[in-house]
Write an enzyme that holds these catalytic residues in place. Structure first.
Site, PDB file in Angstrom:
ATOM      1  N   GLU B 116       0.751  -1.339  -0.022  1.00  0.00           N
ATOM      2  CA  GLU B 116      -0.043   0.295  -0.143  1.00  0.00           C
ATOM      3  C   GLU B 116       0.911   1.232   0.184  1.00  0.00           C
ATOM      4  O   GLU B 116       0.367   2.401   0.363  1.00  0.00           O
ATOM      5  CB  GLU B 116      -0.929  -0.021   1.295  1.00  0.00           C
ATOM      6  CG  GLU B 116      -1.833  -1.289   0.951  1.00  0.00           C
ATOM      7  CD  GLU B 116      -3.115  -1.011   2.098  1.00  0.00           C
ATOM      8  OE1 GLU B 116      -4.202  -0.682   1.947  1.00  0.00           O
ATOM      9  OE2 GLU B 116      -2.703  -1.067   3.526  1.00  0.00           O
ATOM     10  N   HIS B 135      -0.304   5.397   8.001  1.00  0.00           N
ATOM     11  CA  HIS B 135      -1.335   4.635   7.798  1.00  0.00           C
ATOM     12  C   HIS B 135      -1.500   3.589   8.908  1.00  0.00           C
ATOM     13  O   HIS B 135      -0.582   3.130   9.149  1.00  0.00           O
ATOM     14  CB  HIS B 135      -1.062   3.992   6.257  1.00  0.00           C
ATOM     15  CG  HIS B 135      -2.147   2.770   6.030  1.00  0.00           C
ATOM     16  ND1 HIS B 135      -3.525   3.008   6.265  1.00  0.00           N
ATOM     17  CD2 HIS B 135      -2.279   1.496   5.629  1.00  0.00           C
ATOM     18  CE1 HIS B 135      -4.245   1.916   5.903  1.00  0.00           C
ATOM     19  NE2 HIS B 135      -3.393   0.950   5.804  1.00  0.00           N
ATOM     20  N   HIS B 137      -4.161   1.137  11.443  1.00  0.00           N
ATOM     21  CA  HIS B 137      -5.271   0.250  11.565  1.00  0.00           C
ATOM     22  C   HIS B 137      -5.836   0.242  13.189  1.00  0.00           C
ATOM     23  O   HIS B 137      -6.471  -0.658  13.614  1.00  0.00           O
ATOM     24  CB  HIS B 137      -5.274  -1.308  11.253  1.00  0.00           C
ATOM     25  CG  HIS B 137      -4.433  -1.296   9.869  1.00  0.00           C
ATOM     26  ND1 HIS B 137      -3.164  -1.488   9.815  1.00  0.00           N
ATOM     27  CD2 HIS B 137      -5.009  -1.215   8.689  1.00  0.00           C
ATOM     28  CE1 HIS B 137      -2.855  -1.483   8.655  1.00  0.00           C
ATOM     29  NE2 HIS B 137      -3.635  -1.548   7.976  1.00  0.00           N
ATOM     30  N   HIS B 205     -11.289  -0.518   7.367  1.00  0.00           N
ATOM     31  CA  HIS B 205      -9.857  -0.829   7.346  1.00  0.00           C
ATOM     32  C   HIS B 205      -8.977   0.006   8.166  1.00  0.00           C
ATOM     33  O   HIS B 205      -7.960  -0.528   8.770  1.00  0.00           O
ATOM     34  CB  HIS B 205      -9.457  -0.428   5.787  1.00  0.00           C
ATOM     35  CG  HIS B 205      -8.195  -0.741   5.458  1.00  0.00           C
ATOM     36  ND1 HIS B 205      -7.669  -0.415   3.877  1.00  0.00           N
ATOM     37  CD2 HIS B 205      -6.880  -0.578   6.074  1.00  0.00           C
ATOM     38  CE1 HIS B 205      -6.399  -0.744   3.918  1.00  0.00           C
ATOM     39  NE2 HIS B 205      -6.067  -0.728   5.111  1.00  0.00           N
TER      40      HIS B 205
END
Lengths: 275, 275, 275, 275
Positions: B116, B135, B137, B205
């Site tokens: 990603e 990024h 989670h 996500h």
């Protein structure tokens, strides 16, 4: 409300009396207020306790990188001790500085200062009964500061909540700000909201918690967020909640310090072993 | 919507201006885009900060084994720095690689890459004001991404939420996928959803969080999930919630970086002591 | 239901085919079932992975002192590997034992056995596609086992939930028991409830989770309770929840193993550093 | 209610029978009750287990700095063993003292005593079946003590809850107090509320938990708060909850000790490694 104001006025009277000697021998401070003269060295045991208080509350999740703990100077009620601007879990004895009640450092030595040190100076002025002060951002307190549900005592160790925990809404005193207690005026506004209570929530920010000793304020700072969590859980279970009765709370408070040393020993050992 | 597009267009104008020198000296990159030439060594302090950012966010429970942190190259806005494919808590300086904005590695040396990474390249293209990207989670963010309840700022340290936190619904852009940002097209779609905001939730996500420095994006990545937790708790308590006023948020944001170094020192010491 | 039965029948067909060689060379096992002959030493890497799986899941809070993890024997589908009766966080390579599918140990050497080892044997019989099995008491799963709210996938990493997570109600099969899977009959009843699903909740007890490899079953065992927590939080926020679409789940599952090694490296390093 | 009283009466009968020998050889104790004579040294293994029980429950978050664990003297049912006044996580073998059932220490050696030691003495008197006692302030128990929602068993390991967990409301027995069990009268009132149950919640304070061995009471002390948490979560999910059936609970309780040693080994290793 009248009785609170009276209490505070009589409090101030006591404080004026207590601080006469100190004020006399510190007359020069008024002239050169930005650089007050030191009251002299402090008992190393008190410094060690203040360092321990910072590290205990960081270890217990009560203080993040921006909280702080102060203690009034044992020989001069017009002075308080507070760390230089540093995260509580990293504080050592050398970080502790002396401040006058206008929150001017005695000897900054170029060290940076907590922006919100005025919390400590202004509460020390307004509350001669207070010896130690904690400013915390403990997460469990935020939901009560931003909602209309008052904190109430549900647990033995948080009986001090029965005295009432007001919410300080900075907008009412200063309009739209960046919400930090950046000066004397905001510090005084917070001290006004605190009045004679053991703690005040700061909406969207955290809380200030006071007490008659470092051990007591550390205990209160651990049990205020715990009570908040327990009260949230009991509310979620539904149905009526049995709070502490004011008479129960009064009797517990009379002995609140009782046995604190037992927990302090364990808290301190755990926190100090980290570095 | 119009103002956002205008903002982004003017942003792009600035970015084109900023990157002229870099683009001129990197013309060959366009030719051999899959193997760009390195801009040269980076200040080791920046690499150390990027490693620390990864480990801090892993230690704080914000990054699991699949999150990542990038920083724009300090001398070339067309490049960014990102680890090889590795869990954040294990990253060392040697793991940091240089990428162009199409997310091609400068010198892969056979190392595997984050699937990603296009998140970073495409946001760097679309947001010249952004220096660092996370990024995550983080679990506390998932409930807000899958429900219709918007995240709103309830806490001083998460004032940046007042700028709005959109939810990226990948189905609207790409139909049924495996939900990973596997290519430029999906990366651009995410950057479009992010627009000029400080963060965007990714439904089912996690989130992408951006900022003008590594310290700022690390702070935002810690306080976005904390705000989510506090907002859930306040909602459960019931009754009206007092959110930060937009004016309060603006004033806090002007000084958001103030004092972050104090917490960074403690976060870093704790995270780096683990290995 | 018909398709599930067909699936299981075809599964059994495959399994019978797969295990012909093993069954032939293990004929004596049928005679002396209580003391089967060993298939011989196993790759030490597999043993190390099984030890790591136990310790990872203990470290992640998924396994308490009574959970267990098994893996099918790599050279004989009629055997599985499982620790002697020991808490998962303490397991070493020497604790791993070989069992036949009736859950008789190959060479007990006087070691005590897990009472509930029949979970592993009976699922190995019924599910030839299964390589690894976890029995857990993860707290977040209990509320879903005792209520009527079904677990549904809300998060990318728990897409396998889309295949359905049945609840095993032991009362329906065996009336009032002490709820442990103490024999073949109860093990078969659990395997029936599991059918072709990736996991089954056990009411008031925990869950069994299966997968095509140790890494996959460890991942599923971490993300099943996480999904449970997130679903509880989203439900508390109120309003409609966007679950993963079956098509999204299918696409994620096709690649579920992708990148698991990255998290495994970090999980293992952390867990193994404890002793 | 009648059957409970009968049970307790027959219990007392057994106890009087059991303690005849002890009472005869301890006649002098009655005379000089404030300084009883020691029954002599105890098996070091029992002392080690008592120390471990304290540290395990501190490590598991069940005991704060003020909780305590006692065990009845193995050779004299009129004596119990309990630490001097110290936080459970810090207790060593030398801290363990012998008390008679009036909670007088055999040989105080100037050490300070737990204020609430009468909990142990009075329950030992009233419950001859009890060998070990825990007094805890476990947070998850408080919401059930202050609300009207009864604790019910939802989890295999907390089947003992099916016997009923009464709530001790100190106000009903002693009016407004500081809520501590400071003397024999309050201790007896608590023992009356406990009656023949395995535990009693203490409103706004915590709980007392009893068992037929140290391992059993430690297990119960871990699983009582866990059950409380799970029950709160299941209630929040909504809809009917399937509790353990009394018959299931009875069958589990018959074997409750089964396998406890496996968890005890892991709990003890983890807790004792801390100092």
């Amino acid at each position: 409300m009248i009785s609170k104001l009276q209490h505070r006025r009589s409090g101030r009277t006591i404080w004026f009396a207590m601080s006469v000697a100190a004020t006399l021998c510190c007359a020069s401070v008024v002239v050169a207020q930005t650089s007050p003269i030191s009251t002299g060295p402090v008992d190393p045991q008190l410094i060690e306790d203040l360092v321990a208080a910072n590290r205990i509350l960081a270890d217990q999740g009560v203080l993040d990188g921006w909280g702080h703990v102060s203690v009034r100077h044992p020989r001069d009620p017009n002075r308080y001790l507070l760390s230089r601007s540093r995260a509580p879990e990293l504080i050592d004895a050398e970080d502790i500085m002396e401040f006058d009640l206008d929150s001017n450092p005695v000897d900054a030595k170029g060290r940076s200062l907590y922006t919100e040190r005025f919390i400590h100076g202004e509460i020390c002025k307004a509350r001669p009964d207070v010896i130690a002060i904690v400013h915390t951002h403990a997460p469990a307190l935020i939901p009560f500061g931003i909602s209309k549900v008052p904190l109430k005592p549900v647990y033995l160790r948080s009986a001090f909540i029965a005295a009432g925990i007001p919410v300080f809404e900075i907008r009412e005193r200063a309009g739209m700000t960046d919400m930090l207690i950046r000066d004397h005026t905001l510090g005084r506004a917070l001290a006004d909201a605190l009045a004679s209570h053991p703690a005040a929530l700061m909406r969207g920010h955290g809380a200030v918690i006071v007490g008659p000793s470092l051990q007591r304020v550390v205990g209160r700072s651990i049990f205020l967020p715990l009570n908040a969590t327990l009260q949230m859980q009991a509310a979620a279970l539904g149905g009526p909640i049995t709070y502490l009765d004011p008479e129960e709370a009064r009797k517990i408070e009379e002995r609140e310090g009782y046995g604190l040393g037992r927990a302090w020993e364990a808290w301190k050992r755990k926190a100090m072993a980290k570095h």
